[in-house]
Design an enzyme around this catalytic site. Structure first.
Site, PDB file in Angstrom:
ATOM      1  N   ASP A  34      -2.909  -0.853  -9.369  1.00 25.17           N
ATOM      2  CA  ASP A  34      -3.860  -1.387  -8.397  1.00 25.17           C
ATOM      3  C   ASP A  34      -3.215  -2.636  -7.805  1.00 25.17           C
ATOM      4  O   ASP A  34      -3.095  -3.673  -8.484  1.00 25.17           O
ATOM      5  CB  ASP A  34      -5.180  -1.727  -9.079  1.00 25.17           C
ATOM      6  CG  ASP A  34      -6.201  -2.369  -8.138  1.00 25.17           C
ATOM      7  OD1 ASP A  34      -5.868  -2.608  -6.960  1.00 25.17           O
ATOM      8  OD2 ASP A  34      -7.326  -2.650  -8.592  1.00 25.17           O
ATOM      9  N   ALA A  58      -1.286   0.834   1.617  1.00 22.95           N
ATOM     10  CA  ALA A  58      -2.267   0.245   2.524  1.00 22.95           C
ATOM     11  C   ALA A  58      -3.514   1.108   2.573  1.00 22.95           C
ATOM     12  O   ALA A  58      -3.492   2.285   2.201  1.00 22.95           O
ATOM     13  CB  ALA A  58      -1.686   0.101   3.935  1.00 22.95           C
ATOM     14  N   TYR A  59      -4.587   0.514   3.018  1.00 26.52           N
ATOM     15  CA  TYR A  59      -5.805   1.257   3.383  1.00 26.52           C
ATOM     16  C   TYR A  59      -5.618   1.653   4.840  1.00 26.52           C
ATOM     17  O   TYR A  59      -5.548   0.799   5.723  1.00 26.52           O
ATOM     18  CB  TYR A  59      -7.025   0.352   3.216  1.00 26.52           C
ATOM     19  CG  TYR A  59      -8.350   0.997   3.559  1.00 26.52           C
ATOM     20  CD1 TYR A  59      -9.259   1.334   2.559  1.00 26.52           C
ATOM     21  CD2 TYR A  59      -8.711   1.264   4.880  1.00 26.52           C
ATOM     22  CE1 TYR A  59     -10.488   1.915   2.864  1.00 26.52           C
ATOM     23  CE2 TYR A  59      -9.919   1.852   5.188  1.00 26.52           C
ATOM     24  CZ  TYR A  59     -10.807   2.161   4.182  1.00 26.52           C
ATOM     25  OH  TYR A  59     -12.017   2.739   4.489  1.00 26.52           O
ATOM     26  N   THR A  60      -5.527   2.945   5.125  1.00 27.22           N
ATOM     27  CA  THR A  60      -5.149   3.392   6.469  1.00 27.22           C
ATOM     28  C   THR A  60      -6.216   4.206   7.197  1.00 27.22           C
ATOM     29  O   THR A  60      -5.943   4.737   8.265  1.00 27.22           O
ATOM     30  CB  THR A  60      -3.859   4.236   6.401  1.00 27.22           C
ATOM     31  OG1 THR A  60      -4.094   5.387   5.590  1.00 27.22           O
ATOM     32  CG2 THR A  60      -2.709   3.419   5.832  1.00 27.22           C
ATOM     33  N   THR A  99       1.681  -2.660  11.086  1.00 22.64           N
ATOM     34  CA  THR A  99       1.272  -1.651  12.051  1.00 22.64           C
ATOM     35  C   THR A  99       1.137  -2.185  13.470  1.00 22.64           C
ATOM     36  O   THR A  99       0.920  -3.398  13.679  1.00 22.64           O
ATOM     37  CB  THR A  99      -0.098  -1.068  11.624  1.00 22.64           C
ATOM     38  OG1 THR A  99      -0.588  -0.166  12.612  1.00 22.64           O
ATOM     39  CG2 THR A  99      -1.126  -2.175  11.450  1.00 22.64           C
ATOM     40  N   ASP A 100       1.241  -1.271  14.424  1.00 25.04           N
ATOM     41  CA  ASP A 100       0.984  -1.587  15.833  1.00 25.04           C
ATOM     42  C   ASP A 100      -0.469  -1.967  16.088  1.00 25.04           C
ATOM     43  O   ASP A 100      -0.787  -2.567  17.113  1.00 25.04           O
ATOM     44  CB  ASP A 100       1.347  -0.380  16.708  1.00 25.04           C
ATOM     45  CG  ASP A 100       0.585   0.872  16.304  1.00 25.04           C
ATOM     46  OD1 ASP A 100       0.833   1.369  15.183  1.00 25.04           O
ATOM     47  OD2 ASP A 100      -0.258   1.345  17.080  1.00 25.04           O
ATOM     48  N   TYR A 123      -9.434  -2.310  10.675  1.00 21.47           N
ATOM     49  CA  TYR A 123      -8.105  -1.977  10.157  1.00 21.47           C
ATOM     50  C   TYR A 123      -7.055  -2.936  10.700  1.00 21.47           C
ATOM     51  O   TYR A 123      -6.274  -3.527   9.936  1.00 21.47           O
ATOM     52  CB  TYR A 123      -7.740  -0.535  10.516  1.00 21.47           C
ATOM     53  CG  TYR A 123      -6.306  -0.191  10.216  1.00 21.47           C
ATOM     54  CD1 TYR A 123      -5.855  -0.070   8.910  1.00 21.47           C
ATOM     55  CD2 TYR A 123      -5.374  -0.022  11.252  1.00 21.47           C
ATOM     56  CE1 TYR A 123      -4.526   0.218   8.627  1.00 21.47           C
ATOM     57  CE2 TYR A 123      -4.049   0.272  10.980  1.00 21.47           C
ATOM     58  CZ  TYR A 123      -3.622   0.387   9.664  1.00 21.47           C
ATOM     59  OH  TYR A 123      -2.309   0.663   9.403  1.00 21.47           O
TER      60      TYR A 123
END
Length: 320
Positions: A34, A58-60, A99-100, A123
C-alpha cells in the site's frame, strides 16, 4: 532499482525491459504494498536499498475520481509525497510518473514543462498535487508526464478498439480531443533511462514530458488501429467522428493533450518512434488476445447499444 505499481501496464513493461537488460530490480504491486502506508513504504525501501525508485502506481479512474476524491488524493497526492520523503531519508533518487491531465487543454500547440498547470477535474488536481508534494519532499526527483498510454498489457484504448472492431460495424469515437498516443514499451524505456541516470547521479532533476511522436485525435487513433487490424481480421468497421459534447462524462477531459518531449530526449537520449509505427506493432502483437477480458468500468463505458454507441476518451492507463 525498486518499482512500485508492478501490476499496471507500465509496471509490467518496465519489469520485462529491466529483466531483458539484466538490470537488478525489485517490483511490488498493489497486493504487496500500500503506497500510502508510511510503515510499508519504509520497510520496502529498507529491504531493497535501491539505487533509484520508480513510482508507476496511481489512481487512474478519471470519472470515478469525481465521486471518490479522498481516495484519489490519497493515492495520487499523499502517497507520492510520502514516497519522495522516505526516498530523501535514504538519499534515493525518485522517478515519478504523471499525466497530461494536469493541463486544461486550452493551449494551442504542444505543452512544455514550464507551462502552468490548470487541471480540470479531481484526477488532474490530485496528480498535480502529487507532483508538488514530490518536489517539496525530495530534490533528487524526476517527474515524467505522459499521455494516452496503450500497450500489450492491461485494458486500454487500443485493446478496446480491437475488441469492438471485431464486434461492431460502426465505432463512434471522439474527434475533438488531440494528443500523443504513447506505447507503454516506450514509456518503460523512458522511465528506466531516467532511473539509471539518477542512480549514477547523472540526472538533471526536475519535470519532463515523454510521449509518442506525432499528434492525432481519439478518432484518428481508432482509425489507425482498425486499419492495422484489417489485414489480419478481414474486418474494417466504419469509424465515425463525434464531439466531446455528444458523449458527456462526469469528468472533463483536456481538448489538447499534446506534450513536447524534446527536453527529455536532450537530457536522457530517449525518443519515442512515430505513434503510427508503434500502433501497428502493438496491434500485430495483440491480435491473438483480442478477446481478453476488460474491467467492469471499461465494459460499462463501452457497452453495446442500438444504434452503435459513442466511445468515450478512455481513462489514462499509465499505472496500475
Amino acid at each position: 532499482m525498486l518499482l512500485f505499481g508492478a501490476g499496471g501496464q507500465l509496471g509490467r513493461e518496465t519489469v520485462a525491459l529491466a529483466a531483458e537488460r539484466g538490470i537488478d530490480h525489485m517490483a511490488l504491486g498493489h497486493a504487496e504494498l500500500d503506497i500510502s502506508d508510511p510503515v510499508a513504504v519504509a520497510r520496502a525501501l529498507e529491504a531493497a536499498r535501491p539505487d533509484a525508485l520508480i513510482n508507476a502506481a496511481a489512481y487512474t479512474a478519471v470519472d470515478k475520481a469525481e465521486s471518490e476524491p479522498d481516495l484519489a488524493a490519497r493515492i495520487n497526492a499523499f502517497a507520492p509525497g510520502l514516497i519522495a520523503e522516505r526516498c530523501a531519508r535514504y538519499r534515493t533518487p525518485f522517478v515519478h510518473v504523471s499525466t497530461d491531465y494536469v493541463f486544461d487543454g486550452t493551449k494551442r500547440g504542444a505543452y512544455v514543462e514550464a507551462d502552468p498547470v490548470a487541471p480540470l477535474g479531481v484526477y488532474g488536481r490530485t496528480k498535480a498535487a502529487g507532483e508538488a508534494a514530490v518536489r517539496a519532499a525530495n530534490e533528487r526527483h524526476v517527474i515524467v508526464r505522459t499521455s494516452w498510454v496503450y500497450g500489450a498489457h492491461g485494458n486500454n484504448f487500443l485493446t478496446t478498439m480491437l475488441r469492438l472492431a471485431g464486434e461492431r460495424d460502426q465505432l463512434r469515437v471522439v474527434a475533438d480531443q488531440r494528443g500523443c498516443p504513447t506505447a507503454s514499451r516506450d514509456l518503460a524505456e523512458a522511465v528506466l533511462a531516467a532511473a539509471l541516470a539518477a542512480a549514477k547521479a547523472d540526472a538533471r532533476w526536475g519535470t519532463y514530458h515523454f510521449a509518442g511522436r506525432g499528434v492525432t485525435t481519439w478518432h484518428g487513433f481508432a482509425s489507425a488501429i482498425v486499419a492495422a487490424a484489417e489485414p489480419h481480421t478481414g474486418r474494417k468497421p466504419e469509424v465515425a467522428p463525434i464531439t466531446t459534447a455528444e458523449y458527456p462524462t462526469p469528468a472533463s477531459r483536456p481538448k489538447n493533450s499534446e506534450l513536447a518531449s524534446d527536453l527529455f530526449e536532450r537530457t536522457f537520449g530517449v525518443r519515442a518512434p512515430p505513434w503510427e509505427e508503434r500502433t501497428r506493432e502493438v496491434v500485430n502483437a495483440l491480435l491473438a488476445k483480442i478477446s481478453q477480458p476488460v474491467s467492469p468500468e471499461h465494459e460499462r463505458a463501452t457497452a453495446a447499444a442500438t444504434p452503435a454507441p459513442a466511445i468515450p476518451a478512455p481513462q489514462p492507463e499509465e499505472a496500475s
